[in-house]
Design an enzyme around this catalytic site. Structure first.
Site, PDB file in Angstrom:
ATOM      1  N   ASP A   1     -31.745 -56.340  -7.960  1.00  0.00           N
ATOM      2  CA  ASP A   1     -31.533 -57.917  -8.033  1.00  0.00           C
ATOM      3  C   ASP A   1     -30.728 -57.617  -9.518  1.00  0.00           C
ATOM      4  OD1 ASP A   1     -31.762 -60.449  -8.585  1.00  0.00           O
ATOM      5  OD2 ASP A   1     -33.850 -60.333  -9.380  1.00  0.00           O
TER       6      ASP A   1
ATOM      7  N   HIS B   1     -36.811 -65.489  -1.628  1.00  0.00           N
ATOM      8  CA  HIS B   1     -37.495 -65.555  -2.821  1.00  0.00           C
ATOM      9  C   HIS B   1     -38.702 -66.290  -2.828  1.00  0.00           C
ATOM     10  CE1 HIS B   1     -37.133 -66.095  -7.331  1.00  0.00           C
ATOM     11  NE2 HIS B   1     -37.387 -67.306  -6.892  1.00  0.00           N
TER      12      HIS B   1
ATOM     13  N   GLY C   1     -32.342 -63.070 -15.779  1.00  0.00           N
ATOM     14  CA  GLY C   1     -31.668 -62.130 -14.983  1.00  0.00           C
ATOM     15  C   GLY C   1     -31.401 -61.002 -15.556  1.00  0.00           C
TER      16      GLY C   1
ATOM     17  N   HIS D   1     -30.165 -56.371  -2.930  1.00  0.00           N
ATOM     18  CA  HIS D   1     -30.145 -57.616  -3.604  1.00  0.00           C
ATOM     19  C   HIS D   1     -29.408 -57.486  -4.957  1.00  0.00           C
ATOM     20  CE1 HIS D   1     -32.884 -61.260  -5.019  1.00  0.00           C
ATOM     21  NE2 HIS D   1     -31.586 -61.167  -5.577  1.00  0.00           N
TER      22      HIS D   1
ATOM     23  N   HIS E   1     -26.240 -59.745  -7.214  1.00  0.00           N
ATOM     24  CA  HIS E   1     -25.482 -61.054  -7.304  1.00  0.00           C
ATOM     25  C   HIS E   1     -24.103 -60.477  -7.993  1.00  0.00           C
ATOM     26  CE1 HIS E   1     -29.072 -63.845  -7.210  1.00  0.00           C
ATOM     27  NE2 HIS E   1     -29.520 -62.736  -7.386  1.00  0.00           N
ATOM     28  N   LEU E   2     -22.936 -60.888  -7.124  1.00  0.00           N
ATOM     29  CA  LEU E   2     -21.669 -60.269  -7.386  1.00  0.00           C
ATOM     30  C   LEU E   2     -20.773 -61.249  -8.106  1.00  0.00           C
ATOM     31  CD1 LEU E   2     -20.804 -57.340  -5.001  1.00  0.00           C
ATOM     32  CD2 LEU E   2     -21.969 -57.292  -7.271  1.00  0.00           C
TER      33      LEU E   2
END
Lengths: 318, 446
Positions: free
Chosen positions: B321, B195, B340, B77, B79-80
Site C-alpha cells: 500500500d 478497499h 498513507g 497495491h 500508488h505510483l
C-alpha cells in the site's frame, strides 16, 4: 501524607494534565492561591513577567479563555499580542510549521495556543526550540488551564480533593474540558464518574480510570461535585441525540435531581451555559453554583501557569 | 545507514542472451518446490534448467553464498501517482523504489489524475512504464471517475492491460453497482480489489476508534466501518461467483470473515500491509502524521489476528500500500495530514525483521505471500523460479542491520512510519528479466 514539595515545574510546556504530576499540579494551585491575593488588590499588577512577550494564538474562536489569558498576562506585566484566525492551516494558506517558525523568528517567549485540531500545541512544542507553549484548548484533547481552574475551585469550596466524587455529565466525547478534569482529578485522588448517552461517551473511556454510566441518577448519587458539560446543539444533526427536549429530560440538571447528590455538593459548568438545556437556571443561579468562581479562578490559575513556565521559581534540575 | 545501492541498469552478463548462473544461494521458491542451497540458471531473460556441463563452462557467475535467492516480490497495491501527482512519485521513481525493495512487479492503483478509468489512460501507464526497471501492472477503475455510478469499459481495459479493477481508496457504495461489476468482470477473469470502508461510519475519523483515540481526543474510525463492507462484499462475491480481493484488511473480524468465506468456497482473497502487521494505535500518542494511514493502525489484538491470518493463509498476500505523500502533506496538523505511508523500500525487511526472523512465518510462506500468491491473483507472470519463468529474482542478505532513513529512499516521498527503525537483512540485488536493476552492498553486520 508527607509529599515532596516542588518549587518549579518539571515540564517546559503545558500541553495536557495527562503528563503533569500531582506535585506539579499542587504547585500550580498553590501559586494560583497567592495570585488570587494579587487580584484582590486595588492595583492588580505584579512585575513578574516584565520584559517577556506572550502571543495568544487563537485559531478557534473564544471569548472567555482569551480574555482570561490576556488579563492574566497583563496583570503579570507581560507584553501581549493577539492573533486570531479560524480555520485550518490549509484554508489559511500557511502551514502550521511556517507559523511556528515565524513565531520563533520574532523571539517570542511564550505562546498560548487554541486550535480546533487535537495535537496542535504538541506539534508547536516540537517545532519551537525556545518559546514556551501553553495549550488553551486543542480539539477534543485537553484544556489544561480549565482543568486546573476547576481543581482550584473545587479545592476552595470543598477542601482536599482526595476522595471526592465528581460527576461529569453530558458530551464527554467532544469535551477537552472533560479529559483535562479526568486526568487532573484522578492525580489529586478524586474519583470521577462520567455520564451521558452512550453516543456521547467515547469508547473505552474506562481505560482513563473513570466509571461510565448512562443514568443521571447513578452519577449524581453521593456526588460532591456535579459538573455539567456544555452540549452543542448541532450534535442533534449528527444523531448523537434525538432532540434537545429529550436530552434535557434525561440529562438536564434541575433542583430535584440535584437532591440526589451529597448535601453541600457544588455545581460547575465550563461555560457558556445553555440555560434550560444542560442546566436549569434555578440550579445555575443557586448557592450551590460556583460557576462564577470558576471564572475568577481562571485568571489566577493562568497567572500561575504563565509565571511558573516563564521562569518563576527555579526550574527543577530533573 | 543503508549502503548506497548502485542501480547499474546493466546486466549480470555482457548480453541478455548469455548464459548466467547464481551460485550457492539458498533458493526458496514454493512454486517449483525448491528450498535448498543451489544454483539458479537463466538465459534470454528466463529461468532455465541446468545446462550440460560443457555449456555451463561458459556461463557468467554471480556468487550468492550466504544469500537467499527468491522470486522477485509482486506488490499488489501501490500508488505510483503518475499521471497527475508526479510531485509525490513517478513511474520511474516508484519503479526504482520497488527495485530497491526487491519488488520486481508492482500493481498501481487508478487514483491518478486523470483516473485510470479508460483504455488510453491504462495504455499511457503501460507505455510510460515500458522503460522503467520493474514490471508495472495497472489496476483500472471499476467505475467511471471512481464515482461509483457507471461501470468502466472493463473489456477494453482488460485488453489494454489492466490486471484488476478497483476504485482504490473509495468503496463502491452502491451494492447493485458492485454486484454488476463482480458479475461482468467474470468474463475477463479480473478480480475486483475492494478497499472496505463505509464512509458514513468513518466520516471525520482520524485514527482507530478505541481507548487511544478517546484519550487523544481524535475522532475514531471504528472497526465496523471496514467490517460491514467486507461482509457485504463477500456476500456479493458469493452470490455472483465473481472474484473479490480485499486489500489492506486491518481488523480481526475481517480476518474471520475472510476465513469463513474461504471455507464456504467463496472466491475471495486478501492482503495486508506491513504497518498493520507491526504497529498499533497506541503509537499515535505522538500525533506523528506518518502513522496516519487508511485504514488506521488498529489494536494489538488486531495485529495478532492479522499475523495469524497471514501465517495460516487466510490472508493471501502482503502488499505495501505504498502511498507517497509530500513533506507538506504530512508536516501539518494531524487532522489535516493526508493518510498513507511509503512502503516499497521497507516491506521485505519489515516482514523479515518482525515475522520471519522471530519464527512467525517461514521463508517459504513469506515468498508465497509476497510473490507467488499476488502474482497468481493478478494473473501475471513471475512469482516462480521454475524453468521457463521470467528471470525476476532477488538476492537477500539475512544478516546485518540497517537503519531506515527516508533521505536515502529512491521514492520521491519519504513518508515512512518506520523512520529510524533498525531493520534486519537487506536486498542486495534485484534482477528483472535477467537484468540487474538494483545492487547494493551488504547491510552492516550486526
Amino acid at each position: 501524607m508527607d509529599e515532596a514539595r516542588l518549587h518549579a515545574l518539571r515540564h517546559r510546556h503545558l500541553i495536557g494534565l495527562e503528563d503533569f504530576s500531582r506535585e506539579e499540579i499542587r504547585l500550580i494551585l498553590d501559586t494560583a492561591d497567592s495570585f488570587k491575593e494579587v487580584i484582590r488588590r486595588p492595583i492588580r499588577k505584579v512585575p513578574a513577567l516584565r520584559g517577556k512577550n506572550v502571543v495568544n494564538l487563537f485559531f478557534e474562536s473564544s471569548t472567555r479563555t482569551r480574555l482570561s489569558f490576556e488579563l492574566a498576562e497583563k496583570q503579570l506585566s507581560a507584553d501581549t499580542l493577539n492573533f486570531a484566525s479560524t480555520g485550518s492551516s490549509v484554508s489559511k494558506g500557511e502551514t502550521l510549521g511556517d507559523t511556528a517558525r515565524n513565531i520563533e523568528a520574532m523571539q517570542v517567549d511564550c505562546v498560548v495556543v487554541r486550535h480546533s485540531a487535537a495535537g496542535v500545541p504538541f506539534f508547536l512544542s516540537q517545532c519551537l526550540s525556545n518559546a514556551v507553549v501553553i495549550n488553551a484548548g486543542d480539539g477534543a484533547h485537553e484544556h489544561p488551564t480549565q482543568g486546573l481552574l476547576d481543581l482550584l475551585t473545587m479545592r476552595d469550596a470543598l477542601g482536599d480533593l482526595e476522595g471526592l466524587k465528581v460527576a461529569l455529565i453530558g458530551d464527554v466525547a467532544h469535551s477537552r474540558v472533560a479529559r483535562s478534569n479526568i486526568w487532573g482529578l484522578q492525580k489529586m485522588g478524586a474519583k470521577v464518574a462520567v455520564c451521558g448517552p452512550p453516543t456521547l461517551i467515547p469508547v473505552d473511556i474506562e481505560a482513563m480510570g473513570v466509571e461510565a454510566c448512562h443514568r443521571l441518577e447513578d452519577a449524581l448519587r453521593d456526588a460532591d461535585v456535579v459538573y455539567a458539560l456544555r452540549i452543542q446543539l448541532e450534535r442533534q444533526q449528527e444523531a448523537f441525540f434525538p432532540s434537545q427536549r429529550e436530552y434535557t429530560r434525561l440529562f438536564g440538571i434541575d433542583p430535584e435531581r440535584l437532591e440526589l447528590a451529597r448535601p453541600g455538593a457544588i455545581v460547575m459548568h465550563p461555560g457558556p451555559i445553555n440555560r434550560g438545556v444542560e442546566l436549569d437556571s434555578r440550579v445555575a443561579d443557586s448557592g450551590r453554583s460556583v460557576i462564577l468562581d470558576q471564572v475568577t479562578n481562571g485568571v489566577a490559575v493562568r497567572m500561575a501557569v504563565l509565571y511558573l513556565l516563564n521562569g518563576g521559581g527555579e526550574r527543577d534540575a530533573a | 545507514m543503508r549502503p548506497d545501492g548502485r542501480v547499474t541498469g546493466g546486466r549480470v552478463t555482457s548480453g541478455d542472451a548469455e548464459l548466467s548462473v547464481v551460485r550457492n544461494g539458498h533458493i526458496v521458491d514454493p512454486a517449483s518446490g525448491r528450498d535448498e542451497i543451489g544454483d539458479l540458471w537463466f538465459r534470454d531473460g528466463r529461468i532455465i534448467d541446468r545446462p550440460s556441463d560443457d555449456e555451463a563452462k561458459g556461463a557468467s557467475v554471480v556468487d550468492a553464498a550466504g544469500r537467499l535467492v527468491l522470486p522477485g516480490l509482486v506488490d499488489m497495491h501501490t500508488h505510483l501517482c503518475e499521471p497527475g501527482y508526479e510531485y509525490r512519485e513517478t513511474l520511474e521513481s516508484g519503479a526504482a523504489a520497488a527495485a530497491a525493495g526487491g519488488v520486481t512487479g508492482v500493481a498501481c492503483m487508478p487514483d491518478t489524475e486523470p483516473d485510470l478509468d479508460d483504455a488510453p489512460a491504462v495504455r499511457f501507464v503501460r507505455e510510460r512504464a515500458a522503460g522503467v526497471p520493474v514490471h508495472v501492472y495497472p489496476i483500472a477503475a471499476v467505475t467511471a471517475g471512481r464515482a461509483g455510478e457507471r461501470l468502466t469499459e472493463i473489456g477494453e481495459l482488460a485488453d489494454a492491460g489492466a490486471v484488476a479493477l478497483s476504485d482504490a481508496e473509495r468503496t463502491v457504495r452502491n451494492p447493485a453497482i458492485l454486484r454488476r461489476a463482480l458479475e461482468y468482470a467474470r468474463m475477463f477473469d479480473l478480480p475486483i480489489i475492494a478497499h472496505c470502508e463505509d464512509p458514513s461510519l468513518s466520516a471525520g475519523g482520524l485514527m482507530h476508534e478505541g481507548s487511544h483515540a478517546t484519550r487523544l481526543g481524535l475522532k475514531g474510525i471504528p472497526s465496523i466501518a471496514e467490517e460491514t463492507i467486507a461482509a457485504r462484499d463477500i456476500m456479493l462475491a458469493e452470490w455472483t461467483g465473481g472474484r473479490l480481493h480485499l486489500t489492506h484488511v486491518s481488523t480481526a473480524v475481517t480476518v474471520g470473515l475472510v476465513r469463513s468465506a474461504k471455507q464456504r468456497g467463496v472466491r475471495v482473497t486478501a492482503d495486508v500491509s506491513p504497518p498493520h502487521l507491526v504497529l498499533t494505535d497506541e503509537a499515535l500518542s505522538s500525533y506523528d502524521t506518518h502513522l496516519k494511514v487508511n485504514p488506521p493502525l488498529r489494536t494489538r489484538a488486531d495485529v495478532e489476528a492479522l499475523r495469524e491470518g497471514l501465517a495460516d493463509g487466510t490472508i493471501d498476500a502482503v502488499a505495501s500500500d505504498h502511498t507517497p505523500r509530500s513533506v507538506d502533506e504530512k508536516n501539518t496538523e494531524f487532522q489535516e495530514a493526508l493518510p498513507g505511508a511509503a512502503g516499497l523500500e521497507t516491506m521485505l525487511s519489515v516482514v523479515y525483521t518482525e515475522l520471519i526472523a522471530p519464527g512467525l512465518l517461514t521463508w517459504n510462506d513469506a515468498v508465497r505471500r509476497m510473490s507467488t500468491a499476488p502474482s497468481g491473483i493478478l494473473g501475471t507472470e513471475g512469482g516462480s523460479l521454475a524453468s521457463g519463468s521470467p528471470a525476476d529474482f532477488i538476492l537477500f542478505h539475512p544478516d546485518g542491520t540497517w537503519t531506515v532513513d527516508p533521505a536515502s529512499f529512491r521514492s520521491r516521498s519519504g513518508n515512512t512510519p518506520f523512520a529510524g527503525r533498525v531493520l534486519k537483512g537487506g536486498v542486495t540485488m534485484t534482477v528483472v528479466a535477467g537484468r540487474v536493476v538494483y545492487r547494493c552492498d551488504d547491510p552492516e553486520s550486526s
